[in-house]
Design an enzyme around this catalytic site. Structure first.
Site, short mmCIF file in Angstrom:
data_model
loop_
_atom_site.label_atom_id
_atom_site.label_comp_id
_atom_site.label_asym_id
_atom_site.label_seq_id
_atom_site.Cartn_x
_atom_site.Cartn_y
_atom_site.Cartn_z
N HIS A 120 0.82 -1.21 0.00
CA HIS A 120 0.00 0.00 0.00
C HIS A 120 0.86 1.26 0.00
CE1 HIS A 120 -3.75 -2.20 0.45
NE2 HIS A 120 -3.08 -3.01 1.25
N ASP A 142 3.03 6.43 -5.28
CA ASP A 142 2.97 6.64 -6.72
C ASP A 142 2.11 7.89 -6.97
OD1 ASP A 142 2.47 6.63 -9.45
OD2 ASP A 142 2.11 4.48 -9.57
N GLY A 162 -12.30 -2.42 -3.57
CA GLY A 162 -10.90 -2.68 -3.26
C GLY A 162 -10.26 -1.43 -2.69
N GLU A 178 -13.36 -3.81 0.98
CA GLU A 178 -12.01 -4.38 0.91
C GLU A 178 -12.05 -5.81 1.42
OE1 GLU A 178 -8.43 -5.42 0.25
OE2 GLU A 178 -9.02 -3.38 -0.36
N GLU A 197 -19.29 -8.99 -3.87
CA GLU A 197 -20.52 -9.76 -4.12
C GLU A 197 -21.13 -10.30 -2.83
OE1 GLU A 197 -17.10 -12.63 -5.27
OE2 GLU A 197 -17.50 -10.47 -5.27
N GLU A 203 -4.37 -10.02 -12.34
CA GLU A 203 -5.08 -10.16 -11.08
C GLU A 203 -6.60 -10.15 -11.28
OE1 GLU A 203 -2.03 -8.55 -7.68
OE2 GLU A 203 -3.48 -7.12 -8.47
N HIS A 211 4.35 3.19 -10.54
CA HIS A 211 4.84 1.92 -9.99
C HIS A 211 4.61 0.76 -10.95
CE1 HIS A 211 0.60 1.25 -8.92
NE2 HIS A 211 0.90 -0.01 -8.69
#
Length: 458
Positions: free
Chosen positions: A137, A143, A170, A193, A222, A245, A395
């Site tokens: 993180h 970034d 997320g 998250e 979900e 991902e 990044h």
């Protein structure tokens, strides 16, 4: 119980009129959409329980009141021998652990399907655990081109965000949720998250005094309870080769579940680019093995090539001067319309005209995303985040797919071919990239090559 041993029915169970074994197998194959079945020594198909089932917690009748006592308990993973499939309302007559009775057909699947579901669950656990670490993180928050692009988009669209409801998919440590409230004036933000970092996001939200506006929800999008439709979904889902991902799938799910019909997703649009390039520094990693202190180490070159270049180099810093031609867009996504099927498999033809003499070492890629839809169109002053070689470094850097055999190219040569990006069938957050091309010089073929890359599982 041994599969060949005769079963004993529960005292109250009355065995229904049996189908023929062929009928049972045919019905089972149709219901489970497979012919991949196992069989016991009596020739009966064997499936497994994919969910726990307790008749005491399910008061719905099977067909009559007397049938209630004929229902069996199931535990996920139980081996289930199917005797009869002609029950009404989706109930099958089966044998489980030496007892026969009714079970709900929807609770059953093949062993391979259950194993696949278990593997996918493990993959998600592994994936989310990576985001429980502060280090990753910090890399993202540090970034500035990335984070400031989101902030500029929020600030630019404050008039459209103020008083609205936002879903952050997320959320990580919660930076986008915080920006939506402080800089965008959002009335409420649901910050979702799935990784354990969610508890830290909650602490940060509370520490900064936004607990009344930001609700942190720990879980997959979900699975969480969001009590209303939202006006804006914001997420930073992009990865290597744009899709790695496959977090985008969660964004698509959130869109279909929670976004208002006139709602907006950020980013709103995404493009992936490809360019043929030179990469002398990477090629030197292979040539290093030609001669070591006067000894011939060339037998190790093939091993080095396989180890170094079997997968894309995800943190490559591409110099604009290393690009052999103009880049070409090989994928474009409009997030309001993109379906999961669109990211499961994608292929695109390409054609590059070489603009400088050099050595074709491989192909580099990067992506751009746009933040349009709230008062602006993507082509009209929308904030854009580019990860290309001529933009401020992020990044993500650029991705590099190195060839096994390098090709000398001249100005005016033409490279035609295709790139295919497909989702790994087993490792569902991973990708497979295939590049196939021909080099033409004055209309004649001078080289051709094809290479597959795992990103990262193969």
């Amino acid at each position: 119980m041994d599969e060949g041993t005769s079963s004993s029915s529960s005292p109250s169970a009355t065995t229904p009129e049996a189908d023929t074994l062929q009928d049972v197998i045919g019905a089972l194959c149709a219901a489970l959409a497979t012919t991949d079945l196992d069989y016991d020594s009596k020739g009966r198909p064997i499936v497994v329980a994919k969910l726990d089932y307790d008749p005491a917690e399910d008061k719905a009748g099977v067909g009559s009141n007397s049938d209630y006592d004929s229902r069996l308990c199931l535990t996920r993973g139980d081996s289930v021998h199917v005797v009869n499939t002609s029950m009404d309302k989706g109930w099958w007559w089966v044998e489980v652990c030496g007892r026969t009775g009714y079970v709900p057909a929807s609770y059953l699947c093949t062993e391979s399907e259950l194993r696949r579901e278990t593997d996918l669950g493990w993959q998600d656990t592994e994936y989310f655990s990576q985001y429980s670490k502060v280090k990753i993180h910090q890399e993202m928050l540090a970034d500035e081109p990335r984070t400031l692009a989101y902030q500029r988009a929020i600030q630019q669209s404050r008039a459209h965000i103020k008083g609205k409801v936002v879903l952050d998919v997320g959320c990580g440590t919660g930076i986008l949720s915080l920006l939506c409230v402080r800089d965008g004036g959002a009335a409420r933000v649901y910050a979702v998250e799935a990784s354990p970092i969610a508890k830290e996001a909650k602490r940060i939200v509370d520490q900064n005094g936004y607990a009344d506006q930001i609700t942190v929800l720990h879980g997959k999008v979900e699975d969480v309870d969001i009590p209303e439709q939202v006006d804006l979904i914001v997420s930073e889902w992009m990865g290597t080769f744009l899709l790695f991902e496959l977090m985008l799938e969660a964004v698509i799910t959130a869109r279909d579940l929670f976004l208002k019909p006139d709602g907006v997703l950020w980013p709103s649009d995404a493009s992936l680019y490809l360019v043929p390039c030179m990469a002398a520094n990477q090629a030197q990693r292979i040539s290093f093995w030609k001669s070591i202190y006067g000894f011939d180490f060339s037998p190790l070159q093939e091993s080095a090539r396989s180890e170094y270049h079997r997968v894309p180099i995800y943190n490559h810093e591409l110099k604009p001067s290393d690009c052999l031609s103009e880049a070409q867009e090989i994928m474009r996504l409009s997030l309001k319309a993109t379906a999961v099927e669109d990211i499961d498999a994608h292929s695109e033809a390409f054609e590059f005209t070489i603009q400088q003499d050099g050595t074709l070492h491989g192909f580099a890629s990067w992506f751009d995303v746009a933040f349009g839809g709230l008062g602006t169109l993507p082509s009209e002053d929308a904030v854009n985040l580019s990860t290309g070689p001529e933009s401020p470094r992020t990044h993500w850097n650029q991705d590099l797919c190195m060839l096994d055999d390098y090709i000398t190219v001249w100005t005016g040569d033409v490279i035609t071919g295709s790139v295919a990006i497909t989702r790994n069938a087993e490792w569902r957050r991973h990708l497979h990239v295939a590049i196939d091309f021909v080099v033409y010089r004055e209309g004649e073929v001078v080289a051709r090559a094809a290479k597959d890359f795992g990103l990262w599982k193969v």
